[in-house]
Scaffold this motif. Structure first.
Motif, short mmCIF file in Angstrom:
data_model
loop_
_atom_site.label_atom_id
_atom_site.label_comp_id
_atom_site.label_asym_id
_atom_site.label_seq_id
_atom_site.Cartn_x
_atom_site.Cartn_y
_atom_site.Cartn_z
N GLU A 82 1.30 -1.11 -0.61
CA GLU A 82 0.21 -0.21 -0.03
C GLU A 82 1.68 1.43 0.34
N GLY A 83 0.26 2.11 -0.62
CA GLY A 83 1.24 3.49 -0.95
C GLY A 83 2.59 3.26 -2.06
N ASP A 84 3.20 2.27 -2.29
CA ASP A 84 4.18 1.64 -3.18
C ASP A 84 3.96 2.92 -4.06
N ILE A 85 5.09 3.73 -5.14
CA ILE A 85 5.46 4.54 -5.81
C ILE A 85 6.71 3.45 -5.94
N ILE A 86 6.60 2.71 -7.61
CA ILE A 86 7.48 2.28 -8.81
C ILE A 86 7.54 2.15 -9.09
N ALA A 87 9.29 2.97 -9.49
CA ALA A 87 9.68 3.53 -10.33
C ALA A 87 10.75 2.71 -10.99
N VAL A 88 10.55 2.75 -12.35
CA VAL A 88 11.22 1.87 -13.51
C VAL A 88 12.32 2.85 -14.68
N SER A 89 13.23 2.15 -14.26
CA SER A 89 14.25 3.76 -15.67
C SER A 89 14.08 2.35 -16.94
N LEU A 90 13.96 3.50 -17.84
CA LEU A 90 14.26 2.81 -19.67
C LEU A 90 15.24 4.05 -20.05
N ASP A 91 16.79 3.41 -19.92
CA ASP A 91 17.70 4.11 -20.01
C ASP A 91 18.75 3.50 -20.83
N ARG A 92 19.58 4.32 -20.96
CA ARG A 92 20.79 3.09 -21.95
C ARG A 92 21.54 2.40 -21.49
N ARG A 93 21.10 1.62 -20.30
CA ARG A 93 21.57 0.22 -19.70
C ARG A 93 20.79 -1.07 -20.14
N GLN A 94 18.92 -0.45 -20.49
CA GLN A 94 18.15 -1.40 -20.70
C GLN A 94 18.20 -2.29 -20.18
N LEU A 95 18.34 -2.40 -18.68
CA LEU A 95 18.13 -3.26 -18.02
C LEU A 95 16.58 -4.25 -17.56
N VAL A 96 15.55 -3.16 -17.82
CA VAL A 96 14.15 -3.58 -17.93
C VAL A 96 13.91 -3.01 -19.55
N SER A 97 12.97 -4.54 -20.02
CA SER A 97 12.92 -4.57 -21.57
C SER A 97 11.00 -4.03 -21.14
N LEU A 98 10.80 -3.61 -22.33
CA LEU A 98 9.70 -2.73 -22.44
C LEU A 98 8.31 -3.78 -22.39
N ASP A 99 8.78 -5.02 -22.57
CA ASP A 99 8.32 -6.79 -22.40
C ASP A 99 7.34 -6.07 -21.22
N GLU A 100 8.70 -6.19 -20.30
CA GLU A 100 8.35 -6.86 -18.51
C GLU A 100 7.61 -5.78 -17.87
N VAL A 101 8.01 -4.22 -18.45
CA VAL A 101 7.15 -3.36 -18.26
C VAL A 101 5.82 -3.30 -18.76
N ASN A 102 4.87 -3.96 -20.14
CA ASN A 102 4.05 -4.77 -19.59
C ASN A 102 3.21 -5.64 -19.09
N GLU A 103 4.74 -6.53 -18.28
CA GLU A 103 4.32 -7.27 -17.48
C GLU A 103 3.91 -6.60 -16.37
N LEU A 104 4.89 -5.78 -15.90
CA LEU A 104 3.95 -5.20 -14.52
C LEU A 104 2.86 -4.50 -15.00
N LEU A 105 2.44 -3.88 -15.89
CA LEU A 105 1.40 -2.35 -16.39
C LEU A 105 0.05 -3.66 -15.83
N ALA A 106 0.56 -5.17 -16.26
CA ALA A 106 -0.55 -6.23 -15.97
C ALA A 106 -0.21 -6.70 -14.66
N SER A 107 0.14 -6.77 -14.06
CA SER A 107 -0.09 -7.76 -12.61
C SER A 107 -0.82 -6.93 -11.69
#
Length: 193
Positions: free
Chosen positions: A146-171
């Motif tokens: 509760e109250g969580d503010i989750i941050a995801v970086s889409l930056d040069r290091r590309q640690l997170v893929s757009l597919d993973e972001v979509n999975e998080l959005l759907a979760s």
């Protein structure tokens, strides 16, 4: 929606809300796949923390964000750079407002370090400093808190893929940062007459 400034009682950094979960995306890198991802987003949207240099390099993506009315705010550079050059924030703010034609309500540094000189400038400019309670780098989805503010970086290091972001959005169901910070439960009780 009314813009809210001075969510904190002084020049401080907001990192957690009271109810629900909010997703913020630090956007400083990406080209056509990111534009396609933005085109496919549907409400409720995550808050996009945008590096104005990225928006300048990809004006079609910036225009798409404006057309879809996706909530945006300013993503800065690492916090120490504002100690070295206090005027840096003013230049970035001017750059951002020139592209998006509005002042951001929120600001985050890339490393979530907010030196005092920067917090004071943000307070003076009436922009809230926004950190995060969870920084997700891909892999196992974060637990619901509760109250969580989750941050995801889409930056040069590309640690997170757009597919993973979509999975998080759907979760789970995400809410706006404002709703996570200011939602109040109202309980009513019916009393017989």
């Amino acid at each position: 929606m009314i813009d809210v400034f001075r969510a904190a009682s002084g020049p401080d950094v907001i990192v957690k809300g009271t109810k629900g979960t909010s997703l913020t995306i630090d956007l400083s890198f990406g080209d056509e796949p990111v534009e396609e991802w933005i085109a496919g987003l549907s409400a409720p949207y995550p808050l996009l923390m945008i590096d104005p240099a990225w928006a300048e390099r990809f004006p079609d993506s910036a225009q798409l964000i404006k057309e879809k009315n996706i909530p945006i705010s300013l993503l800065g550079e690492p916090g120490a750079s504002y100690e070295e050059d206090p005027a840096r924030f003013n230049r970035q703010l001017e750059h951002f407002t020139g592209i998006f034609e509005k002042k951001p309500l929120w600001f985050r540094t890339q490393d979530e370090y907010f030196p005092k000189v920067l917090r004071d400038v943000l307070w003076e400019k009436e922009i809230n400093a926004l950190g995060s309670s969870t920084r997700w780098r891909g892999g196992v989805l974060p637990k619901v808190k509760e109250g969580d503010i989750i941050a995801v970086s889409l930056d040069r290091r590309q640690l997170v893929s757009l597919d993973e972001v979509n999975e998080l959005l759907a979760s789970r169901q995400f809410q706006s940062v404002e709703d996570v910070l200011f939602t109040v439960d109202i309980k009513t009780k019916k009393i017989p007459e």
